[in-house]
Design a protein around this motif. Structure first.
Motif, PDB file in Angstrom:
ATOM      1  N   THR A  79     -65.722 -11.353  51.133  1.00 31.41           N
ATOM      2  CA  THR A  79     -64.454 -11.141  50.709  1.00 31.41           C
ATOM      3  C   THR A  79     -63.976 -12.552  49.891  1.00 31.41           C
ATOM      4  O   THR A  79     -63.335 -12.489  48.990  1.00 31.41           O
ATOM      5  CB  THR A  79     -63.362 -10.766  51.760  1.00 31.41           C
ATOM      6  OG1 THR A  79     -63.783  -9.441  52.124  1.00 31.41           O
ATOM      7  CG2 THR A  79     -61.889 -10.485  50.972  1.00 31.41           C
ATOM      8  N   PHE A  80     -64.324 -13.588  50.707  1.00 31.65           N
ATOM      9  CA  PHE A  80     -63.831 -14.897  50.172  1.00 31.65           C
ATOM     10  C   PHE A  80     -64.734 -15.022  48.677  1.00 31.65           C
ATOM     11  O   PHE A  80     -64.131 -15.685  47.906  1.00 31.65           O
ATOM     12  CB  PHE A  80     -64.580 -16.165  51.098  1.00 31.65           C
ATOM     13  CG  PHE A  80     -64.129 -17.299  50.718  1.00 31.65           C
ATOM     14  CD1 PHE A  80     -62.852 -18.009  50.856  1.00 31.65           C
ATOM     15  CD2 PHE A  80     -65.087 -18.143  50.058  1.00 31.65           C
ATOM     16  CE1 PHE A  80     -62.709 -19.289  50.273  1.00 31.65           C
ATOM     17  CE2 PHE A  80     -64.955 -19.450  49.556  1.00 31.65           C
ATOM     18  CZ  PHE A  80     -63.813 -20.034  49.732  1.00 31.65           C
ATOM     19  N   LEU A 134     -62.033  -7.923  65.012  1.00 27.84           N
ATOM     20  CA  LEU A 134     -63.218  -7.514  65.223  1.00 27.84           C
ATOM     21  C   LEU A 134     -64.109  -8.638  65.766  1.00 27.84           C
ATOM     22  O   LEU A 134     -64.681  -8.548  66.846  1.00 27.84           O
ATOM     23  CB  LEU A 134     -63.690  -6.965  64.061  1.00 27.84           C
ATOM     24  CG  LEU A 134     -63.295  -5.576  63.456  1.00 27.84           C
ATOM     25  CD1 LEU A 134     -63.977  -5.340  62.303  1.00 27.84           C
ATOM     26  CD2 LEU A 134     -63.215  -4.833  64.552  1.00 27.84           C
ATOM     27  N   PHE A 135     -63.878  -9.838  65.339  1.00 28.08           N
ATOM     28  CA  PHE A 135     -64.791 -10.938  65.554  1.00 28.08           C
ATOM     29  C   PHE A 135     -64.226 -11.478  67.225  1.00 28.08           C
ATOM     30  O   PHE A 135     -65.166 -11.693  67.974  1.00 28.08           O
ATOM     31  CB  PHE A 135     -64.816 -12.243  64.658  1.00 28.08           C
ATOM     32  CG  PHE A 135     -65.759 -13.303  65.232  1.00 28.08           C
ATOM     33  CD1 PHE A 135     -66.900 -13.322  64.643  1.00 28.08           C
ATOM     34  CD2 PHE A 135     -65.281 -14.238  65.940  1.00 28.08           C
ATOM     35  CE1 PHE A 135     -67.875 -14.162  64.856  1.00 28.08           C
ATOM     36  CE2 PHE A 135     -66.216 -15.163  66.225  1.00 28.08           C
ATOM     37  CZ  PHE A 135     -67.542 -15.365  65.686  1.00 28.08           C
ATOM     38  N   ALA A 172     -68.419  -8.576  60.931  1.00 29.11           N
ATOM     39  CA  ALA A 172     -66.998  -8.903  60.561  1.00 29.11           C
ATOM     40  C   ALA A 172     -67.175 -10.332  59.922  1.00 29.11           C
ATOM     41  O   ALA A 172     -66.321 -10.316  58.827  1.00 29.11           O
ATOM     42  CB  ALA A 172     -66.348  -9.100  62.035  1.00 29.11           C
ATOM     43  N   LEU A 173     -67.961 -11.341  60.479  1.00 29.64           N
ATOM     44  CA  LEU A 173     -68.035 -12.512  59.593  1.00 29.64           C
ATOM     45  C   LEU A 173     -68.747 -12.272  58.240  1.00 29.64           C
ATOM     46  O   LEU A 173     -68.258 -12.950  57.236  1.00 29.64           O
ATOM     47  CB  LEU A 173     -68.968 -13.414  60.383  1.00 29.64           C
ATOM     48  CG  LEU A 173     -69.288 -14.936  60.191  1.00 29.64           C
ATOM     49  CD1 LEU A 173     -67.821 -15.400  60.228  1.00 29.64           C
ATOM     50  CD2 LEU A 173     -69.859 -15.519  61.163  1.00 29.64           C
ATOM     51  N   MET A 174     -69.796 -11.663  58.212  1.00 28.93           N
ATOM     52  CA  MET A 174     -70.329 -11.269  56.750  1.00 28.93           C
ATOM     53  C   MET A 174     -69.234 -10.680  55.885  1.00 28.93           C
ATOM     54  O   MET A 174     -69.070 -11.150  54.717  1.00 28.93           O
ATOM     55  CB  MET A 174     -71.524 -10.356  56.950  1.00 28.93           C
ATOM     56  CG  MET A 174     -72.598 -11.014  57.505  1.00 28.93           C
ATOM     57  SD  MET A 174     -74.055  -9.700  58.109  1.00 28.93           S
ATOM     58  CE  MET A 174     -74.503  -9.315  56.493  1.00 28.93           C
ATOM     59  N   VAL A 210     -57.502 -10.637  58.705  1.00 32.91           N
ATOM     60  CA  VAL A 210     -56.866 -10.394  59.844  1.00 32.91           C
ATOM     61  C   VAL A 210     -57.673  -9.382  60.640  1.00 32.91           C
ATOM     62  O   VAL A 210     -58.010  -9.437  61.821  1.00 32.91           O
ATOM     63  CB  VAL A 210     -55.349  -9.826  59.714  1.00 32.91           C
ATOM     64  CG1 VAL A 210     -54.918  -9.386  60.949  1.00 32.91           C
ATOM     65  CG2 VAL A 210     -54.563 -11.004  59.074  1.00 32.91           C
ATOM     66  N   LYS A 211     -58.328  -8.281  59.933  1.00 35.11           N
ATOM     67  CA  LYS A 211     -59.043  -7.235  60.599  1.00 35.11           C
ATOM     68  C   LYS A 211     -60.499  -7.892  61.165  1.00 35.11           C
ATOM     69  O   LYS A 211     -60.617  -7.336  62.234  1.00 35.11           O
ATOM     70  CB  LYS A 211     -59.196  -6.269  59.588  1.00 35.11           C
ATOM     71  CG  LYS A 211     -60.077  -5.010  60.269  1.00 35.11           C
ATOM     72  CD  LYS A 211     -60.832  -4.343  59.249  1.00 35.11           C
ATOM     73  CE  LYS A 211     -61.974  -4.861  58.358  1.00 35.11           C
ATOM     74  NZ  LYS A 211     -62.800  -4.061  57.665  1.00 35.11           N
TER      75      LYS A 211
END
Length: 460
Positions: free
Chosen positions: A413-414, A432-433, A406-408, A427-428
């Motif tokens: 995306t950033f 998950l995180f 999720a972090l990756m 948000v998703k």
């Protein structure tokens, strides 16, 4: 190095490129395609990859599902298994796609999980960039601890089942530790096989034994005398974290999934809608729900760590336990493949450059044998199969299978958007995180408390 599954990659001074404006989870429309440049020794085809995926997920985890359902309740267990299966499949998918994205950024054919995590965090918001190096180290630690934990569980499982087969024919029963010593030599020898391609036929044999054994188990569970204890449909919040850890352990084969995808002849087929990942995980989740619910209806709250230990004594039960012992023995080599690769490629091989390839090979054999002996010593020290499954699932897989993917994805995306709004992805990934973090803390705490209590003498 001759035994490495993939050509070594020099990551120094490779320029990064920007990704196009496509969401993670879609193919990146750039000129560099890592899959086209990947050079794999002894690549596996789609069917061989599916065989490996099924084998690494249809092991001790599925045999612990009746006990997991006893902790969660019948209805809660069925619903939660399906939901966690969907969650795990999605997280594995975004992990593979995030690795692809980081390879595009680096313009290299292949990056390991730690390298991908570090690259993704470096491309994310400034607050995450200082965590890139610690994140890579954390991924390595979690991968090695988890995979060696699986190997410990496998040793305990094999010894427990062999003991139950042999005890009726022994004048005096031997402790389970003796059986662990007996299987140590064969385990070391089998673990010296260096190639996934060579292991594929053994995995196919293990899958055949597993499916036949599961068929016999289901027959016994459906036709045997069931417990008359009332069913618990909804379970208890106090024991649900143990269920969560068990189901994560059973479903989330992060290290092996990465290894088998990296060794595919056609890696693009792995995450297609009807690709290897989705097909394999669908089969796995259906089997887990079936064995968990049927096994729970059979033994209710009195379920052993492995459902094979609850079968009535007899030739058929002994045959099933023997088949699963052999299948798990074969799977040991597949599971130990991951920590060998992490430690060898990331830490040992760079320090052995002065040695010839022949001497390096002997060093790798020494590493493989040493890891076998280490897992044997740990298994002998704490032979608590069910609680170990919950502990390693909650501790390592919550991080490796949910939090880091999720972090990756959020960081990539950033990098892609550069100011454009992709709030729904953030948000998703935040959701998950949080799920992964809560599962890690609650599951680890509950499993550790249960392990401590299991060593305390019972009250008279």
């Amino acid at each position: 190095m001759a035994d490495s599954p993939v050509d070594s990659i020099n990551l120094n001074n490779i320029p990064a490129t920007s990704l196009s404006d496509n969401e993670p989870g879609h193919q990146y429309h750039v000129s560099y395609d890592p899959h086209e440049h990947r050079r794999v020794r002894n690549p596996t085809n789609n069917m061989e990859t599916l065989v490996h995926l099924l084998k690494c997920s249809l092991g001790t985890g599925i045999l612990a599902m009746p006990q997991a359902f006893a902790r969660a309740g019948l209805v809660t267990g069925i619903i939660a298994t399906v939901l966690v299966g969907i969650l795990v499949t999605h997280c594995l998918k975004i992990l593979v796609q995030s690795q692809y994205g980081t390879c595009v950024m680096k313009q290299v054919p292949l990056l390991s999980y730690p390298e991908s995590a570090s690259t993704a965090l470096l491309s994310g918001p400034p607050m995450f960039r200082s965590l890139a190096r610690p994140a890579a180290l954390a991924v390595d630690i979690f991968l090695v601890v988890y995979q060696l934990g699986i190997c410990c569980v496998y040793i305990v499982f094999i010894a427990d089942n062999i003991k139950k087969i042999c005890d009726p024919y022994m004048s005096s029963t031997m402790p389970v530790e003796i059986y662990m010593v007996i299987i140590l030599g064969p385990l070391v020898g089998f673990n010296l096989i260096p190639s996934l391609k060579v292991l594929a036929p053994f995995s196919a044999l293990a899958n055949l034994m597993t499916f036949v054994g599961l068929g016999i188990i289901v027959y016994f569970l459906l036709t045997g005398k069931k417990s008359e204890e009332p069913l618990d449909l909804w379970g208890s919040p106090a024991t649900f974290p143990l269920f969560f850890g068990t189901i994560l352990f059973a479903l989330t084969a992060v290290g092996v999934v990465i290894a088998i995808e990296n060794n595919m002849k056609t890696p693009k087929a792995f995450v297609k809608p009807f690709g290897v990942l989705n097909v394999g995980m669908t089969i796995i989740v259906v089997l887990y729900v079936a064995v968990g619910s049927i096994g729970y209806l059979y033994c209710v709250s009195d379920c052993s760590d492995s459902i094979t230990l609850d079968l009535p004594q007899g030739p058929f039960a002994s045959t099933v336990m023997g088949m699963f012992a052999v299948a798990i023995f074969i799977s040991y080599g597949l599971q130990c493949y991951v920590p060998v690769e992490v430690l060898w490629e990331g830490y040992l091989l760079p320090r052995l450059g002065q040695y010839s390839p022949e001497k390096q090979k002997y060093w790798q054999y020494g590493l493989r044998a040493s890891l076998c002996i280490l897992t044997f010593l740990l298994a002998v020290s704490i032979p608590r199969l069910g609680l170990f499954i919950s502990l390693f699932g909650a501790l390592c897989l919550s991080a490796l299978g949910i939090c880091f993917p999720a972090l990756m994805e959020a960081c990539l995306t950033f990098q892609e958007t550069r100011g454009q709004s992709r709030g729904h992805i953030y948000v998703k990934d935040a959701f998950l995180f949080i799920i992964g973090l809560v599962g890690l803390v609650a599951g680890t705490y509950t499993a550790l408390i249960s392990i401590v209590r299991s060593f305390q003498p019972s009250s008279p």
